[in-house]
Design an enzyme around this catalytic site. Structure first.
Site, short mmCIF file in Angstrom:
data_model
loop_
_atom_site.label_atom_id
_atom_site.label_comp_id
_atom_site.label_asym_id
_atom_site.label_seq_id
_atom_site.Cartn_x
_atom_site.Cartn_y
_atom_site.Cartn_z
N SER A 141 94.64 13.16 81.35
CA SER A 141 94.46 13.63 79.98
C SER A 141 93.28 14.58 79.91
CB SER A 141 94.22 12.46 79.04
OG SER A 141 93.87 12.92 77.75
N TYR A 154 90.77 4.89 76.69
CA TYR A 154 91.85 5.72 77.22
C TYR A 154 91.32 6.76 78.20
CZ TYR A 154 95.82 8.97 77.20
OH TYR A 154 96.85 9.80 77.55
#
Length: 246
Positions: A141, A154
């Site tokens: 990400s 995350y």
């Protein structure tokens, strides 16, 4: 086992979002695709039909990516149906938001189980079973660079994905297998959109110079390149975010 001369791809998280678009895109390149899903059988069957309409063959297989026996059975099913495996796209993951100070540590453990352990488990089977000339494509990400408040759990797991991918690429020396991580920016999938007010979505969409959210097909094209002609790209984290600044 089906007689097969096509290349074969496993796509985890293949029933929704980027994974589903990627499965269909690989079908366009005449891959045989194993669409891996966690719980949504109907969505997975729809993804199978999309692969077939695009020009490939496909089956749907349920698996828990964090469970080594489940993932081993998944690879068994792929080999039984199509004769071997050439590409693994690991797009399955979870994202739950909270400021670090308020984060329930059970939620952190869930992120670590699915996003980190899941990458280890899937990549371990891929490293053991991929045919030479293959590719492993993990999903990271851009949040590892963008560092938005609320994303600490995350983003931390995706930093681990970057490290896993680079090290595995070096460990597979001599196998002609590439390993890369694709790091999307904000992308118009349910994982990103759900629970966010429209004002916030609009503000984030305006940040990159291209002034829009990424679309699943943007990422699918990149994966198709890495799975096919992009053989000289190896051990990299590729930030695909439309130019969003860190």
């Amino acid at each position: 086992m089906t007689e097969n001369t096509s290349r074969v791809a496993i796509v985890t998280g293949g029933s929704r979002g980027i994974g589903r678009e990627t499965a269909a895109r690989l079908g366009k390149d005449h891959f045989d695709v194993v669409v891996v899903y966690g719980g949504g059988r109907a969505e997975a069957e729809e993804a199978v039909r999309e692969v077939e309409l695009a020009g490939g063959r496909a089956i749907a297989v349920q698996a828990d990516v964090s469970d080594e026996q489940s993932v081993s059975a998944l690879f068994d099913a792929a080999e039984k149906e199509f004769g071997g495996i050439d590409v693994v796209v690991h797009a399955a993951g979870i994202m739950k938001l909270s400021p670090l100070a308020d984060l329930d540590l059970a939620v952190l453990d869930e992120h670590l189980k699915v996003n980190v352990r899941g990458t280890f488990v899937v990549d371990q089977q891929a490293a053991r079973r991929l045919r030479n000339g293959g590719a492993i494509i993990n999903f990271s990400s851009s949040l590892t660079l963008l560092a938005r408040p609320g994303y600490s759990a995350y983003a931390a797991t995706k930093g681990a994905v970057n490290a896993i991918s680079l090290i595995l690429a070096r460990e597979l020396r001599g196998r002609d297998i590439t390993v890369n991580a694709v790091a999307p920016g904000p992308t118009a999938t349910s994982l990103f959109l759900d629970g966010k007010p429209q004002e916030l979505i609009d503000r984030i969409a305006a940040e990159p110079p291209l002034e829009r959210l990424g679309q699943p097909e943007d990422l699918a094209e990149l994966v198709a390149f890495l799975a096919g002609p992009g053989r000289w790209i190896n051990g990299q984290t590729i930030y695909a975010n439309g130019g969003s600044a860190a």
